[in-house]
Scaffold this active site. Structure first.
Site, PDB file in Angstrom:
ATOM      1  N   GLN A   1      19.910 -28.526  15.854  1.00 57.43           N
ATOM      2  CA  GLN A   1      19.831 -27.089  15.568  1.00 57.43           C
ATOM      3  C   GLN A   1      18.482 -26.727  14.949  1.00 57.43           C
ATOM      4  OE1 GLN A   1      24.408 -27.361  14.087  1.00 57.43           O
ATOM      5  NE2 GLN A   1      23.423 -25.447  13.560  1.00 57.43           N
TER       6      GLN A   1
ATOM      7  N   ARG B   1      29.575 -23.575   9.946  1.00 61.74           N
ATOM      8  CA  ARG B   1      29.581 -22.130  10.214  1.00 61.74           C
ATOM      9  C   ARG B   1      29.599 -21.349   8.902  1.00 61.74           C
ATOM     10  NH1 ARG B   1      32.699 -19.424  15.331  1.00 61.74           N
ATOM     11  NH2 ARG B   1      31.217 -17.754  15.563  1.00 61.74           N
ATOM     12  N   CYS B   2      28.599 -21.641   8.093  1.00 59.61           N
ATOM     13  CA  CYS B   2      28.635 -21.187   6.711  1.00 59.61           C
ATOM     14  C   CYS B   2      27.233 -21.278   6.161  1.00 59.61           C
ATOM     15  CB  CYS B   2      29.571 -22.136   5.966  1.00 59.61           C
ATOM     16  SG  CYS B   2      29.310 -22.319   4.236  1.00 59.61           S
TER      17      CYS B   2
ATOM     18  N   GLU C   1      28.675 -16.362  11.119  1.00 57.20           N
ATOM     19  CA  GLU C   1      29.681 -17.125  10.386  1.00 57.20           C
ATOM     20  C   GLU C   1      30.576 -16.257   9.508  1.00 57.20           C
ATOM     21  OE1 GLU C   1      26.547 -19.312   8.908  1.00 57.20           O
ATOM     22  OE2 GLU C   1      26.340 -18.183   7.072  1.00 57.20           O
TER      23      GLU C   1
END
Ligand code: CDP
Length: 791
Positions: A229, A376-377, A746
């Site tokens: 990522q 996702r945070c 998120e």
């Protein structure tokens, strides 16, 4: 920019497809026709395959490793051990949080599934077979699985490799004002507390982690295809770790089948494959199996949280105290900004206006796989949001207030923005009461007492749960945020070709979020070039500007902003060229999407496409030819999306089984670039939040065996289990983002778990149950009811 109830399209038409249009995702043509290019699709001439031997024990000394039988197996090219890597200074590597991590274990193994040796072979099957021929003698040590036990004085020291480390403390960090908080608590009528565990979970992306490392021994060029990522940051760290010259390293992240934070850290597999390719002189591929992914890479959460809220009898919040212990596993290897050891957990004060908070955090090493990735945070916000939203719900019950009224009373009012929180954040904008009111109206909150009563008559328990979350996304600003010393900004490079088409390159890297569409829409909005004429490129370090990558919903607030700024810069240059072409002065020109024209003479104009051609063929003397540029955007602040989620559940008293009757999600992420994509992001997050709150659980037995190493044990909801969601919105632009957008990727994973759990707790009010730790399985619900009955 004004606050609105719903999004409205920007200045462009639907054909141009700028901001606010639900343009269909460009990338989907490729994905739905099987044309995506993932790591597994890459096959290079002479490519070899790496498989990793993993420790069956969670804590043991390595006495010896005998690889002779494996080396004899036909098709095996090499067996790599930690000792062999040590000879090249590669047995250990630095982590993104400033710790060290074993690439291949040399002294001890510290978690079940740790990498011990690697086999490089002509096929993956031979490599896997050869693993079974490696004989490792272990001397078992007592495993430490619970972080609180790990922090006790008599626990065996897990990280005895670290000089001066005499216990299992990984970090200690605090935030807020202790004295002010003590004072607030002294004035309280009531103190409400909660003690809860946010369990270890796993992002479980569809595609596991992997790479193909291709080091050309003749040219010295290293091309590493990788599921990363953050390809630019990884390249820099690789250069530092392996001592390879950075200009000779090219990291390419092709299509990625989901990341969710799992593909941010550097994993040993990447390093072993690269080292093997370097030493053997051939390309080497490494792909994790599903079980490897689930037991060894990228765990999230595992926070033990204890919090107290000081309140007045009239429902006013006075202060918050939090003590948190995080289980980091054997290595502190997730990415945290170096200033904030527990990520952005100190956003735990939430959406409420009170003067005092004090947050004490401590991380523990345990004999578990490294954890703490921001699934996702935004760096631990999910845990924080869960804690405060569970706590305020309980506080309302203790004060005999309606949880919605309690929130409304304590929300930060719109006029208080920019709002300085007691732990140091400066929230940019919000209208929390409006979002909650919308959600309450949509769900039919006023009718809930009647709905509950009617359900009771039918032998069912109905509950309603609320979560009004505030997120903090889009790191930098670089003065506060860095990863391993690399400052957090991001970039966009835009070139308008002579034919009026364009290419935009960015430092971020999508894993399914639709960047090829939304970034093109941003440029379309600013230049009036149709989004379909704008190609978007990410993920290739040789061909994109430097950036810190995509995680923590940072793409829109950083690279998205950079794309706006560079498009505006090019528009100003286009004005100069337009004035030359129209033989007018620049001051006399007006802009409408896609065209400059002379004020008062709308027919005397020139399109952006004609200007683009002129930039290469008919530009004014003294003007640099071409229409291209790059912008590095260092955001002045994070953006603070927010929302209110309301869930209605029905619990079966006989079995503890619960199901969602309705769920309403009102989200506010400022200006929506692509409303359809935003809704897709929210639906995905709501499904993941449901999974965590209801069914997902990675646990360990007392011997340190990981329970949950396959999708038979770690459950991923299908469309069958996933509830239906009703989405709604408010639009409160970010005042500092150039188009008022805030991140959203998120929000729903952060906000929704507390809403689901609050709903079940609300349904169990007749039993007086105040907490059930996630996952709230039927067995746990049933047990809580039995315990309450037993008194
Ligand atoms: O960093 P990441 O892409 O995961 O998160 P994001 O910046 O929140 O964006 C997720 C997706 O939603 C991207 O395609 C964005 O362009 C889109 N988005 C949008 O259309 N409008 C917003 N206000 C925020 C995001």
């Amino acid at each position: 920019m004004t606050t609105t109830e719903e999004h409205t399209p920007g200045p462009t038409t639907a054909e141009i497809g700028g901001v606010g249009h639900s343009v269909k995702r460009k990338e989907d043509d490729r994905f739905i026709q099987g044309g995506g290019q993932y790591i597994e699709d890459i096959s290079l001439p002479g490519m070899l395959h790496l498989a990793l031997l993993r420790s069956p024990l969670p804590h043991a000394r390595i006495v010896s490793i005998d690889a002779s039988a494996a080396e004899q197996l036909p098709g095996v090219v090499a067996v790599v051990t930690g000792e062999a890597l040590a000879a090249h200074g590669l047995a250990w590597m630095p982590t993104l949080s400033g710790d060290t991590q074993a690439v291949l274990a040399t002294d001890k193994v510290r978690f079940q599934g740790q990498e011990v040796a690697g086999v490089v072979a002509e096929s993956p099957y031979i490599a896997w077979d050869a693993l079974e021929l490696i004989d490792v003698e272990y001397d078992a040590l007592p495993p430490v699985i619970n972080p609180k036990i790990a922090l006790s004085s008599d626990a065996p020291v897990i990280r005895d490799d670290k000089e001066g480390q005499t216990d299992n403390s990984c970090y200690q960090w605090e935030s807020g004002d202790k004295a002010a908080t003590d004072q607030a608590f002294a004035q309280a009528d009531k103190v409400v507390s909660i003690d809860t565990h946010y369990p270890r979970s796993h992002p479980a992306p569809l595609e596991t982690c992997g790479c193909v490392a291709d080091l050309n021994p003749v040219t010295g060029q290293a091309t590493i295809y990788m599921t990363s990522q953050a390809p630019h940051a990884i390249r820099t760290l690789f250069a530092m770790v392996a001592g390879l010259p950075e200009e000779n390293i090219r990291v390419v992240s092709p299509d990625i089948g989901g990341g969710f934070g799992n593909k941010v850290p550097i994993y040993p597999g990447y390093v072993v494959a690269t080292a093997a390719s370097l030493l053997i002189g051939k390309p080497v591929k490494w792909i994790e199996s599903r079980s490897e992914n689930l037991i060894s890479t990228g765990f999230a959460r595992d926070y033990y949280m204890h919090a107290h809220l000081a309140v007045r009898n009239d429902g006013t919040i006075l202060g918050l105290r939090v003590n948190m212990v995080s289980d980091q596993g054997a290595f502190y290897s997730d990415a945290q900004p170096s200033k904030f050891r527990a990520g952005l957990f100190h956003v735990v004060t939430g959406s409420y206006d009170y003067p005092a908070a004090h947050v004490v955090t401590q991380g523990a090493y345990t004999n578990k796989a490294p954890g703490g990735v921001a699934y996702r945070c935004s760096f631990r916000i999910t845990e924080a949001s869960y804690l405060i939203e569970r706590l305020v719900q309980n506080a309302a019950y203790e004060l005999n207030m309606d949880p919605a009224d309690f929130r409304m009373k304590n929300f930060i009012k719109p006029e208080r923005f920019p709002y300085h929180t007691p732990t140091g954040f400066v929230y940019d904008s919000g209208q929390y009461a409006a979002a909650l009111q919308k959600a309450l109206d949509d769900v039919g909150y006023a009718g809930m007492p009647q709905e509950k009563e009617e359900a009771r008559k039918e032998g069912k328990l109905v509950g309603v749960g609320i979560a009004s979350f505030t997120e903090a996304v889009g790191a930098g600003p670089s003065k506060d945020y860095d990863i391993a010393g690399l400052k957090m900004f991001d970039s966009a490079e835009l070139r308008v070709h002579p034919t009026g088409k364009a290419i935009l390159k960015l430092g971020t890297k999508a894993q399914g979020q639709g960047h090829e569409t939304t970034y093109a829409q941003i440029v379309a909005n600013e230049l009036g070039i149709p989004a379909s004429d704008i190609a978007v490129r990410e993920g290739d370090t040789d061909n994109t500007p430097y950036g810190l990558g995509t995680y923590a919903s940072r793409s829109t607030p950083t690279s998205g902003a950079a794309a706006v700024v560079i498009a505006r810069k090019l528009r100003e240059k286009a004005r100069t060229i337009a004035a030359h072409v129209l033989e007018a002065s620049e001051e006399d020109l007006e802009w409408e999407p896609g065209r400059f024209f002379v004020t008062g003479a709308p027919d005397r104009g020139v399109t952006i496409q004609d200007i683009a051609l002129a930039a290469y063929s008919n530009y004014p003397e003294g003007t640099e030819p071409g229409l291209e540029g790059v912008h590095y955007y260092d955001p002045p602040n994070l953006t603070y999306p927010f929302g209110s989620y309301v869930v209605v559940v029905e619990v079966d008293e006989e079995t503890g089984v619960w199901k969602v009757r309705r769920m309403v999600a009102v989200d506010d992420c400022g200006v929506r670039i692509n409303p359809m994509i935003v809704e897709g992001q929210i639906c995905g997050g709501l499904a993941e939040g449901y999974a965590m709150s209801s069914m997902q659980y990675i646990t360990f037995d007392e011997d340190g065996n990981c329970i949950g190493s396959s999708f038979a044990d770690y459950l991923v909801p299908t469309s069958w289990e996933t509830p239906r969601f009703q989405l709604d919105e408010t639009v409160t632009p970010s005042p500092h983002h150039p188009i008022g957008a805030k991140g959203v990727g998120e929000s729903a994973t952060v906000g929704s778990p507390a809403a689901y759990v609050n709903a079940v707790i609300d349904a169990l009010l007749p039993y007086g149950v105040r907490n059930i730790d996630m996952p709230v399985t039927p067995a746990r619900v049933w047990a809580a009811m039995q315990e309450a009955k037993a008194g």
